[in-house]
Design an enzyme around this catalytic site. Structure first.
Site: not given
Length: 268
Positions: A49-50, A83, A87, A146, A173, A234, A238
């Site tokens: 969930w962003r 986020r 980033e 990121h 990540k 997102s 992707q």
């Protein structure tokens, strides 16, 4: 559990084909719940969930929405991510470390989030604090970094992975933007090195069209997760979750029962 692996609701990260995480990026509670139902019915193995796409409420309301998402997805592992704009986030609300901390604490207090994303750029104190609180709540932390401007030198990318692990994160990540095939190769080399050295699952993504291969070949280089979308991506590059699943299945079958790097781990 093998070195470099982590189990979340029975899903093993760090072994086998990369696990598909599908982000939910809708902006209203009703649309978020509907998207969660669609993710559960998709090829997704985790839901992210962003929360930066959702600007309707305060941290306490985010906790309530997380519990609603949990009811929609059953036992699917749930990753909570706010986020920051620095980033790649999209929130129009004022951002500050205090609100960032409260949002992640609310996610942990909800009891619904299995993993929270904490940006390496928030600093050592923030990452260590949220790691401690997550572990006390029975949850995990995915530390992330990121870079949308380019691909840092390999030494810098390796150093970021090391800091994530040293500061207590459970999943490491790194996502960067390539400008050449050489940048893609740099990211993959760093991923393989981190996979062999770290005691945590690593996730490495080269974004955009140049980096597409990194989203599907992670099993050969040790990346534990990849991100696919239902409708709206997102991050640049992707693939649709269904297409991504088919590609990963084909590559995994071509490897046989285990990839060369899984076999390497089993010999250790």
């Amino acid at each position: 559990m093998d070195k470099g692996c982590l189990s979340v609701r029975g899903l093993t990260l760090g072994k086998g084909r990369p696990k598909i995480c599908v982000p939910v990026v809708e902006r209203t509670a009703a649309a978020i719940r509907e998207a969660a139902r669609r993710v559960r019915a998709s090829e997704a193995q985790l839901l992210e969930w962003r929360a930066d796409y959702w600007d309707e409420g305060e941290p306490e309301q985010a906790a309530g929405l997380l519990r609603e998402i949990r009811r929609e997805i059953g036992g699917l592992p749930l990753l909570f991510t706010y986020r920051t704009r620095a980033e790649g986030g999209v929130s129009t609300r004022e951002e500050n470390p205090e609100r960032y901390l409260r949002l992640n604490q609310a996610a942990l207090a909800s009891g619904a989030a299995d993993i929270i994303d904490v940006e390496l750029g928030m600093g050592e104190s923030m990452l260590r604090t949220l790691c401690g609180q997550a572990h006390a709540a029975g949850a995990y932390v995915l530390a992330s970094s990121h870079d949308f401007a380019g691909t840092p030198p390999e030494q810098e990318m390796e150093a970021r992975f090391r800091r994530m692990e040293e500061w207590g994160a459970d999943i490491l990540k790194l996502a960067v933007m390539p400008k050449s095939a050489e940048d893609l190769l740099s990211l993959l080399r760093v991923c393989l090195t981190a996979h062999r050295q770290a005691s945590r699952p690593v996730v490495a993504i080269s974004m955009g069209e140049i980096g597409l291969e990194s989203r599907v070949c992670g099993e050969a280089f040790g990346s534990a997760m990849t991100f696919g979308c239902l409708d709206q991506a997102s991050a640049p590059g992707q693939l649709a979750a269904g297409e991504l699943a088919r590609l990963l299945d084909a590559l995994h079958a071509a490897h046989g029962k285990t990839s060369p790097f899984q076999a390497e781990n089993e010999r250790k």
